[in-house]
Design an enzyme around this catalytic site. Sequence first.
Site, PDB file in Angstrom:
ATOM      1  N   LYS A   1      14.134  54.559  65.555  1.00 60.08           N
ATOM      2  CA  LYS A   1      13.272  55.137  66.577  1.00 60.08           C
ATOM      3  C   LYS A   1      13.548  56.635  66.747  1.00 60.08           C
ATOM      4  O   LYS A   1      12.675  57.390  67.168  1.00 60.08           O
ATOM      5  CB  LYS A   1      13.512  54.403  67.900  1.00 60.08           C
TER       6      LYS A   1
ATOM      7  N   ASP B   1       8.306  47.214  56.340  1.00 54.07           N
ATOM      8  CA  ASP B   1       9.120  48.293  56.926  1.00 54.07           C
ATOM      9  C   ASP B   1       8.368  49.624  56.931  1.00 54.07           C
ATOM     10  O   ASP B   1       8.614  50.479  57.772  1.00 54.07           O
ATOM     11  CB  ASP B   1      10.445  48.471  56.158  1.00 54.07           C
TER      12      ASP B   1
ATOM     13  N   GLU C   1      16.329  40.483  68.199  1.00 57.68           N
ATOM     14  CA  GLU C   1      16.314  39.309  69.060  1.00 57.68           C
ATOM     15  C   GLU C   1      16.979  38.088  68.438  1.00 57.68           C
ATOM     16  O   GLU C   1      16.518  36.970  68.638  1.00 57.68           O
ATOM     17  CB  GLU C   1      14.859  38.988  69.428  1.00 57.68           C
TER      18      GLU C   1
ATOM     19  N   TYR D   1       2.989  46.067  69.177  1.00 57.04           N
ATOM     20  CA  TYR D   1       3.606  45.984  70.504  1.00 57.04           C
ATOM     21  C   TYR D   1       2.609  46.371  71.597  1.00 57.04           C
ATOM     22  O   TYR D   1       2.330  45.615  72.520  1.00 57.04           O
ATOM     23  CB  TYR D   1       4.796  46.945  70.608  1.00 57.04           C
TER      24      TYR D   1
ATOM     25  N   HIS E   1      13.487  43.017  76.752  1.00 65.44           N
ATOM     26  CA  HIS E   1      12.617  42.795  75.596  1.00 65.44           C
ATOM     27  C   HIS E   1      13.189  41.702  74.690  1.00 65.44           C
ATOM     28  O   HIS E   1      12.489  40.754  74.332  1.00 65.44           O
ATOM     29  CB  HIS E   1      12.432  44.101  74.816  1.00 65.44           C
ATOM     30  N   GLU E   2      14.467  41.842  74.351  1.00 67.42           N
ATOM     31  CA  GLU E   2      15.075  40.855  73.443  1.00 67.42           C
ATOM     32  C   GLU E   2      15.134  39.475  74.102  1.00 67.42           C
ATOM     33  O   GLU E   2      14.937  38.453  73.448  1.00 67.42           O
ATOM     34  CB  GLU E   2      16.462  41.314  72.977  1.00 67.42           C
TER      35      GLU E   2
ATOM     36  N   HIS F   1      11.885  37.702  73.873  1.00 66.77           N
ATOM     37  CA  HIS F   1      11.687  37.061  72.562  1.00 66.77           C
ATOM     38  C   HIS F   1      12.159  35.609  72.538  1.00 66.77           C
ATOM     39  O   HIS F   1      11.750  34.840  71.672  1.00 66.77           O
ATOM     40  CB  HIS F   1      12.436  37.839  71.481  1.00 66.77           C
TER      41      HIS F   1
ATOM     42  N   GLU G   1       5.301  40.535  68.874  1.00 63.95           N
ATOM     43  CA  GLU G   1       5.678  41.730  69.631  1.00 63.95           C
ATOM     44  C   GLU G   1       4.758  42.050  70.803  1.00 63.95           C
ATOM     45  O   GLU G   1       5.217  42.556  71.820  1.00 63.95           O
ATOM     46  CB  GLU G   1       5.806  42.931  68.693  1.00 63.95           C
TER      47      GLU G   1
HETATM   48 ZN   LIG Z   1      10.522  42.815  69.755  1.00 69.63          ZN
END
Ligand SMILES: [Zn+2]
Length: 619
Positions: A570, A391, A287, A399, A311-312, A315, A334
């Site tokens: 992902k 990470d 984002e 989320y 989604h972005e 943000h 998130e």
């Molecule tokens: Zn996000």
Amino acid sequence: MVPLDPHSFTDSTHPLTTHISLSLYFDFPSSTIHGAALFTLSSPHSGPLSLDTRSLSIHQILSPSTLSPLPFSLSPSPDPIKGIHLSLSLPNDNTLSSFLITFSTSPSSSALQWLSPPQTFNKKHPFVYTQCQSIHARSIFPCQDTPAARIRYSALLNVPRELSAIMSARHVDRRLPVSGEGYSNLLPNGFNSLWCSETRVVEDFDMNQPIPPYLFAFAVGELGFREVGPRTRVYSEAVEGVLEAAAKEFAGTEEMIRQGEKLFGDYEWERFDLLVLPPSFPFGGMENPRMVFLTPTVIKGDASGAQVVAHELAHSWTGNLITNKNNEHFWLNEGFTTYAERRIVEAVQGEDRAVLNIGIGWRGLNEEMERFKDNLEFTKLKTNQEGVDPDDVYSEVPYEKGFQFLWRIERQIGRPAFDEFIKKYIVTFKFKSIDTETFLDFLKANIPGIEKEIDLVLWTEGTGIPPDAYEPISNLYTKIVSLANEFKLGRMPREDEVADWHGQEWELYLENLPKVVEASQVLALDARYRLSESKDYEVKVAFLQLAILSKCKNFYGEVENTLKEVGRMKYLRPLYTALVQGTENEEEKILAKRVFAEARECYHPIAQGVVESIFAKHL
Ligand SMILES: [Zn+2]
């Protein structure tokens, strides 16, 4: 030293940085940036000041007015998570609120991926881009790398003339370099004299909206763009096909921005440009304000990539305007953004689509509970991340559990009241960094008695999924789940039942199947619906994961191709995990090691680290 962030050496008793002026010389042959940075603090300071660095060489620290050197020291060995502590010493007369640092990055900078020409779409020019979330900005320039700091910046990027640069900032100018500008005469190793070489050009940027360091972003390469709306361009490597496809996929962006403004208030960042990166980009999207970064895997040709954009975009209000104070409160970024994203999707694509997304999220959340069953801390919204690499524990929990929490509050007070609450929340905290307690205090003050209706402590500090979380209901969602249940009994969906299914319907279907089925069932499903060849990576990867866990070896070639085509975590995470977890899968483990050895160079350093930690856990 009084830390304010478990992932930073920043001392809470020191003033925070308010502005940085950067001059960056990009040396592509050595994958290095040589830089000068002028820092401005919120107030004059004397004595030690702590900054974060990782794999940087620090050349000089100077007083900007006199150019006299300021003493500094670096911790002798790096902290495995935080990196190297840079402590500089400002004079004792408490007059200095600025200082100058010259430095160089290293080729192993964890924020940067340097792509050689063969690793790009056009194969002609090199490319470099950033990914600074969560704690990688410190590998590009020294900084107080905590979202508690909000920094304005200006930047002069000196790049080869045949390339151009974009930043998550306002583009001021592209022009010839000027001798000595921006302290470039202090750059090390002779790069000061190369600054004005006739093969170079300067791209000048200014970021006047204060951002946390993890939102610092640039990309340099042979870039082209298309206009897709009054405040939106889509950029990518200058390859006709990629630009065309991206412009088509994201044509509806302005409509989403307008819906977002209706729901959450004015869009505060002027531009909303998009950059489609090469396939190695480790995330779906990032984002970065004014210039969202996207994986090319979201371009599916059916405008469904718009959801990552939603989604972005969301943000822009939650995450970028209101930011978590540190990563222990990541759900504030998130969870809110997932909620906001689904409201935008609902407004633009309808309620059925939004419910489908909630359903896919619900499945994902339940799977994360399984992943963290031996480490329940990371099933909480508010987590303790002392000694934890963000990470390594990145997951869907902030989320989807965050979404569920906000959805629960919405159900309690009704949508109109909740909409008013969110608008007020955004106006109250915009351009601030806050923690969970601040949110809860604001919630209780504005919705009196809410703590008697909803167990706020259980939701924010408890492990697992609270009993009043909610599996979504819609005809479409329920039908897909029941078809998946029938597969367990041996019935595959008929063609008429799936005739109008898109990627998300298949994704939800596959995610609701048992983890392991008969190899013959995997083959039969693919013979009918060709899921292993899907252009939609969500579908393809969900199918290949099922194939690996079911030991259906016919698809291992496709698994290998996929792992070599894309670097989005992902997809890497579930495929590599499926290959190496468990026992009696020697062949799969060998395959995973070989593919990673061959594909490694094509992954961003953050993704390389994630695969390594999957191997460390299972091999
Ligand atoms: Zn996000």
